[in-house]
Scaffold this active site. Structure first.
Site, PDB file in Angstrom:
ATOM      1  N   ARG A   1       1.543  -1.118   7.319  1.00 12.76           N
ATOM      2  CA  ARG A   1       2.392  -1.214   8.511  1.00 12.76           C
ATOM      3  C   ARG A   1       3.080  -2.568   8.628  1.00 12.76           C
ATOM      4  O   ARG A   1       4.228  -2.648   9.072  1.00 12.76           O
ATOM      5  CB  ARG A   1       1.560  -0.930   9.760  1.00 12.76           C
ATOM      6  CG  ARG A   1       1.144   0.523   9.904  1.00 12.76           C
ATOM      7  CD  ARG A   1       0.300   0.731  11.147  1.00 12.76           C
ATOM      8  NE  ARG A   1      -0.061   2.129  11.327  1.00 12.76           N
ATOM      9  CZ  ARG A   1      -1.147   2.700  10.796  1.00 12.76           C
ATOM     10  NH1 ARG A   1      -1.955   1.968  10.043  1.00 12.76           N
ATOM     11  NH2 ARG A   1      -1.415   3.974  11.002  1.00 12.76           N
TER      12      ARG A   1
ATOM     13  N   SER B   1       0.833  -1.192   0.000  1.00 11.73           N
ATOM     14  CA  SER B   1       0.000   0.000   0.000  1.00 11.73           C
ATOM     15  C   SER B   1       0.873   1.249   0.000  1.00 11.73           C
ATOM     16  O   SER B   1       1.968   1.243   0.575  1.00 11.73           O
ATOM     17  CB  SER B   1      -0.884  -0.025   1.246  1.00 11.73           C
ATOM     18  OG  SER B   1      -1.974   0.851   1.122  1.00 11.73           O
TER      19      SER B   1
ATOM     20  N   TYR C   1      -8.340  13.811   2.106  1.00 13.43           N
ATOM     21  CA  TYR C   1      -7.602  14.671   1.190  1.00 13.43           C
ATOM     22  C   TYR C   1      -8.555  15.246   0.132  1.00 13.43           C
ATOM     23  O   TYR C   1      -9.763  15.007   0.181  1.00 13.43           O
ATOM     24  CB  TYR C   1      -6.423  13.911   0.603  1.00 13.43           C
ATOM     25  CG  TYR C   1      -5.460  13.452   1.677  1.00 13.43           C
ATOM     26  CD1 TYR C   1      -4.905  14.366   2.589  1.00 13.43           C
ATOM     27  CD2 TYR C   1      -5.112  12.110   1.817  1.00 13.43           C
ATOM     28  CE1 TYR C   1      -4.036  13.954   3.589  1.00 13.43           C
ATOM     29  CE2 TYR C   1      -4.249  11.690   2.826  1.00 13.43           C
ATOM     30  CZ  TYR C   1      -3.715  12.616   3.711  1.00 13.43           C
ATOM     31  OH  TYR C   1      -2.877  12.213   4.715  1.00 13.43           O
TER      32      TYR C   1
END
Length: 363
Positions: free
Chosen positions: A331, A29, A189
């Site tokens: 992560r 990602s 965003y």
């Protein structure tokens, strides 16, 4: 497009979209590193992205790359707004391909969440005297929390300019050898700001109704698809819900996905949140996977699942049961660049990935 969800699919089955074949259903990602030099990728990005390709990922996406200087989240953000950004990305992409991964990029504009300090510097909006810049958004509403700047509500001319910047960024991404393009319309965003009634209070053709709020994203997608080759995949990341009453929700996401498919989008990257600083998000293993399931079932488009996917058996179950067409890890890839190798061993598929010859003795 070759997408399998009939029970025979598994995490290490190749997936073909358009002319691009991923060696497995595992993707890296986009993860902001806040380590660029005036937008340009550095050796950090070569090692960061390159190690995930060596580690066996099928797709390696570069972080959110700003389509303009004002569209950066922080001064350290990656950019693709200038021709000088092309070769540093191309250098990385050559390495990714050499090691079996498909190189991708996410292009973005941060909207009212732009002009922030790097996370390890506090993450608050930067004052003008500290290198800050004016921020823009659909409406003059601050994000809140540490992001207190009130943005300038965009004029129609500015909307057109931003659309043109996305198109120019897509062209540069192609010149850099990217084979997978993702438009960032999530996490609070700019594109997401237009979608959500929380941040979009406009009264012109870009605000109000669902049809008006999605207009910018659909127009931009159409313009980008016109310059992004038909043979290459185009994806869009959306926040499937704002996790707050009165915000964007999964029903709107499903309808948006149907319309994006008509505009030539090949895959929807199903994330969530980011619209408000205090949303109550029930984060946990696979908590966003149900969004991907519903979008595939009700919109009929390929989708990627994201969010707290860490265990190989869980990732494989998502693919085997047709809950998503691929999984994107963030992560967990920071903790373990060689996660696909670990997953192959855990699933009894050690031979699903061949290692680099330099590491042959360890494989």
């Amino acid at each position: 497009m070759s997408i399998h969800s009939n029970g025979r699919s598994h995490l290490f089955q190749p997936m073909t979209i358009k002319s691009v074949t991923l060696r497995n259903r595992i993707g890296v990602s986009p993860m902001c590193e806040y380590s660029s030099a005036d937008g340009a990728a550095t050796d950090w990005h070569l090692v960061h992205l390159g190690s995930r390709a060596v580690g066996g990922a099928g797709l390696v996406m570069a972080e959110a790359s700003a389509v303009s200087p004002e569209g950066r989240i922080t001064p350290g953000d990656a950019g693709i707004w200038a021709d000088r950004h092309v070769e540093p990305v191309a250098r990385i992409n050559r390495f990714l391909k050499e090691h079996g991964a498909v190189p991708g990029i996410q292009i973005a504009h941060a909207g009212r969440k732009a002009c922030a300090a790097r996370p390890w510097e506090g993450g608050a909006h930067l004052a003008d005297q500290d290198g800050g810049w004016p921020v823009i958004a659909p409406s003059a509403l601050a994000f809140g929390g540490d992001l207190t700047k009130v943005p300038r509500a965009m004029s129609l001319e500015e909307i057109t300019r931003v659309q043109d910047e996305f198109v120019a960024a897509a062209k540069r991404s192609l010149a850099a050898g990217c084979e997978w393009l993702e438009l960032h319309a999530a996490h609070g965003y700019l594109m997401h700001e237009f979608l959500s009634p929380i941040s979009n209070r406009r009264t012109d053709r870009y605000g109000g109704s669902f049809e008006n709020r999605i207009r910018l994203l659909l127009e931009t997608t159409r313009a980008v698809r016109a310059v992004w080759p038909e043979r290459l995949p185009l994806a869009v990341r959306i926040s499937c819900t704002d996790w707050v009453g009165g915000g964007w929700d999964i029903k709107e996401s499903i309808e948006l996905a149907r319309l994006l498919k008509k505009e030539g989008v090949d895959l929807v990257d199903c994330s969530s949140g980011g619209m408000v600083p205090d949303a109550r998000i029930p984060a946990g293993a696979g908590y966003q996977v149900p969004f991907a399931e519903r979008i595939r079932r009700e919109a009929g488009i390929a989708r990627a699942a994201v969010g707290c996917i860490t265990e190989p058996t869980h990732a494989d179950e998502i693919i085997r049961n047709g809950r998503a067409d691929m999984v994107l890890l963030a992560r967990e890839f920071l903790r373990e660049p060689y996660w696909p190798r670990k997953a192959a061993r855990a699933l009894g598929l050690k031979n699903a990935l061949s290692g680099p010859v330099q590491y042959g003795r360890a494989w």
